[in-house]
Design a protein around this motif. Structure first.
Motif, PDB file in Angstrom:
ATOM      1  N   UNK A  16     -97.780-135.889 -89.267  1.00 33.19           N
ATOM      2  CA  UNK A  16     -98.966-135.111 -89.643  1.00 33.19           C
ATOM      3  C   UNK A  16     -98.650-133.626 -89.766  1.00 33.19           C
ATOM      4  N   UNK A  17     -97.451-133.299 -90.235  1.00 26.41           N
ATOM      5  CA  UNK A  17     -97.062-131.915 -90.456  1.00 26.41           C
ATOM      6  C   UNK A  17     -96.626-131.161 -89.211  1.00 26.41           C
ATOM      7  N   UNK A  18     -96.516-131.852 -88.090  1.00 22.09           N
ATOM      8  CA  UNK A  18     -96.145-131.192 -86.832  1.00 22.09           C
ATOM      9  C   UNK A  18     -94.630-131.181 -86.654  1.00 22.09           C
ATOM     10  N   UNK A  19     -94.123-130.111 -86.056  1.00 23.83           N
ATOM     11  CA  UNK A  19     -92.718-130.069 -85.665  1.00 23.83           C
ATOM     12  C   UNK A  19     -92.572-130.113 -84.147  1.00 23.83           C
ATOM     13  N   UNK A  20     -93.701-130.074 -83.455  1.00 22.58           N
ATOM     14  CA  UNK A  20     -93.713-130.256 -82.006  1.00 22.58           C
ATOM     15  C   UNK A  20     -94.842-131.208 -81.661  1.00 22.58           C
ATOM     16  N   UNK A  21     -94.533-132.178 -80.836  1.00 22.37           N
ATOM     17  CA  UNK A  21     -95.535-133.146 -80.398  1.00 22.37           C
ATOM     18  C   UNK A  21     -95.485-133.205 -78.874  1.00 22.37           C
ATOM     19  N   UNK A  22     -96.611-132.960 -78.236  1.00 26.64           N
ATOM     20  CA  UNK A  22     -96.691-133.048 -76.774  1.00 26.64           C
ATOM     21  C   UNK A  22     -97.057-134.466 -76.378  1.00 26.64           C
ATOM     22  N   UNK A  23     -96.326-134.989 -75.415  1.00 26.28           N
ATOM     23  CA  UNK A  23     -96.573-136.334 -74.918  1.00 26.28           C
ATOM     24  C   UNK A  23     -97.010-136.242 -73.463  1.00 26.28           C
ATOM     25  N   UNK A  24     -98.295-136.369 -73.214  1.00 23.75           N
ATOM     26  CA  UNK A  24     -98.742-136.327 -71.818  1.00 23.75           C
ATOM     27  C   UNK A  24     -98.356-137.615 -71.109  1.00 23.75           C
ATOM     28  N   UNK A  25     -98.072-137.508 -69.843  1.00 23.37           N
ATOM     29  CA  UNK A  25     -97.750-138.691 -69.055  1.00 23.37           C
ATOM     30  C   UNK A  25     -96.436-138.533 -68.328  1.00 23.37           C
ATOM     31  N   UNK A  26     -96.021-139.600 -67.709  1.00 19.07           N
ATOM     32  CA  UNK A  26     -94.767-139.627 -66.949  1.00 19.07           C
ATOM     33  C   UNK A  26     -93.781-140.537 -67.673  1.00 19.07           C
ATOM     34  N   UNK A  27     -92.576-140.054 -67.897  1.00 21.03           N
ATOM     35  CA  UNK A  27     -91.562-140.829 -68.597  1.00 21.03           C
ATOM     36  C   UNK A  27     -90.258-140.761 -67.807  1.00 21.03           C
ATOM     37  N   UNK A  28     -89.638-141.894 -67.635  1.00 15.80           N
ATOM     38  CA  UNK A  28     -88.364-141.904 -66.915  1.00 15.80           C
ATOM     39  C   UNK A  28     -87.167-141.934 -67.857  1.00 15.80           C
ATOM     40  N   UNK A  29     -87.377-142.512 -69.045  1.00 15.56           N
ATOM     41  CA  UNK A  29     -86.262-142.586 -70.003  1.00 15.56           C
ATOM     42  C   UNK A  29     -86.701-142.038 -71.364  1.00 15.56           C
ATOM     43  N   UNK A  30     -85.724-141.749 -72.180  1.00 12.09           N
ATOM     44  CA  UNK A  30     -86.003-141.302 -73.544  1.00 12.09           C
ATOM     45  C   UNK A  30     -86.771-142.388 -74.299  1.00 12.09           C
ATOM     46  N   UNK A  68     -77.983-137.803 -76.409  1.00 17.49           N
ATOM     47  CA  UNK A  68     -78.150-139.062 -75.676  1.00 17.49           C
ATOM     48  C   UNK A  68     -77.201-140.148 -76.163  1.00 17.49           C
ATOM     49  N   UNK A  69     -76.618-140.010 -77.364  1.00 18.06           N
ATOM     50  CA  UNK A  69     -75.632-140.999 -77.826  1.00 18.06           C
ATOM     51  C   UNK A  69     -74.383-140.958 -76.955  1.00 18.06           C
ATOM     52  N   UNK A  70     -74.134-139.841 -76.318  1.00 16.36           N
ATOM     53  CA  UNK A  70     -72.976-139.708 -75.434  1.00 16.36           C
ATOM     54  C   UNK A  70     -73.315-140.077 -74.000  1.00 16.36           C
ATOM     55  N   UNK A  71     -74.579-140.364 -73.774  1.00 16.05           N
ATOM     56  CA  UNK A  71     -75.027-140.753 -72.432  1.00 16.05           C
ATOM     57  C   UNK A  71     -75.394-142.239 -72.479  1.00 16.05           C
ATOM     58  N   UNK A  72     -76.620-142.577 -72.158  1.00 13.45           N
ATOM     59  CA  UNK A  72     -77.032-143.985 -72.127  1.00 13.45           C
ATOM     60  C   UNK A  72     -77.997-144.332 -73.254  1.00 13.45           C
ATOM     61  N   UNK A  73     -77.964-143.573 -74.345  1.00 12.87           N
ATOM     62  CA  UNK A  73     -78.853-143.855 -75.470  1.00 12.87           C
ATOM     63  C   UNK A  73     -80.314-143.775 -75.061  1.00 12.87           C
ATOM     64  N   UNK A  74     -81.098-144.715 -75.499  1.00 10.99           N
ATOM     65  CA  UNK A  74     -82.530-144.703 -75.210  1.00 10.99           C
ATOM     66  C   UNK A  74     -82.822-144.889 -73.724  1.00 10.99           C
ATOM     67  N   UNK A  75     -81.837-145.359 -72.981  1.00 11.14           N
ATOM     68  CA  UNK A  75     -82.017-145.532 -71.525  1.00 11.14           C
ATOM     69  C   UNK A  75     -81.659-144.269 -70.741  1.00 11.14           C
ATOM     70  N   UNK A  76     -81.328-143.187 -71.447  1.00  6.87           N
ATOM     71  CA  UNK A  76     -81.010-141.922 -70.790  1.00  6.87           C
ATOM     72  C   UNK A  76     -82.220-141.396 -70.033  1.00  6.87           C
ATOM     73  N   UNK A  77     -82.002-140.973 -68.815  1.00  5.45           N
ATOM     74  CA  UNK A  77     -83.079-140.396 -68.007  1.00  5.45           C
ATOM     75  C   UNK A  77     -83.504-139.055 -68.570  1.00  5.45           C
ATOM     76  N   UNK A  78     -84.776-138.771 -68.428  1.00  8.96           N
ATOM     77  CA  UNK A  78     -85.295-137.482 -68.867  1.00  8.96           C
ATOM     78  C   UNK A  78     -85.305-136.541 -67.666  1.00  8.96           C
ATOM     79  N   UNK A  79     -84.511-135.476 -67.782  1.00 14.42           N
ATOM     80  CA  UNK A  79     -84.415-134.513 -66.683  1.00 14.42           C
ATOM     81  C   UNK A  79     -85.069-133.188 -67.042  1.00 14.42           C
ATOM     82  N   UNK A  80     -85.432-133.027 -68.315  1.00 15.24           N
ATOM     83  CA  UNK A  80     -86.147-131.825 -68.742  1.00 15.24           C
ATOM     84  C   UNK A  80     -87.393-132.284 -69.492  1.00 15.24           C
ATOM     85  N   UNK A  81     -88.241-131.365 -69.861  1.00 14.15           N
ATOM     86  CA  UNK A  81     -89.450-131.764 -70.579  1.00 14.15           C
ATOM     87  C   UNK A  81     -89.333-131.546 -72.076  1.00 14.15           C
ATOM     88  N   UNK A  82     -88.097-131.435 -72.590  1.00 11.93           N
ATOM     89  CA  UNK A  82     -87.883-131.227 -74.026  1.00 11.93           C
ATOM     90  C   UNK A  82     -86.958-132.285 -74.613  1.00 11.93           C
TER      91      UNK A  82
END
Length: 92
Positions: A16-30, A68-82
């Protein structure tokens, strides 16, 4: 921790023309965060993941400054909020 997904310009038509999307909630992986992103912008999924649900070869996803391709891909833990999603660029 909520997550902000930064998208490269070529993905704007699918968000929808956005270059930033905020995702509210708690996420453990990418993958968890991206599942939430697909709920808001389903057309992005096919631009980022292939038919097998894997990250497309030409797409890069970073958590903070880590590819994340050098880590665990989609299973990579999220340690920052970006998260950053952009296409690889090549040329000659």
């Amino acid at each position: 921790m909520s997550v902000t997904v930064h998208l490269s310009g070529h993905l704007k038509p699918f968000s929808d023309g956005k270059v930033e999307v905020n995702l509210p909630g708690e996420f453990t992986t990418v993958g968890d965060a991206l599942d939430s992103l697909w709920k808001q912008h389903i057309a992005l999924r096919d631009r980022v993941l292939n038919e097998q649900g894997e990250i497309r070869q030409h797409v890069n996803i970073f958590v903070g400054s880590e590819d994340i391709k050098r880590l665990k891909g989609l299973q990579t833990s999220i340690k920052t909020n970006d998260l950053h999603i952009f296409n690889a660029v090549s040329g000659g």
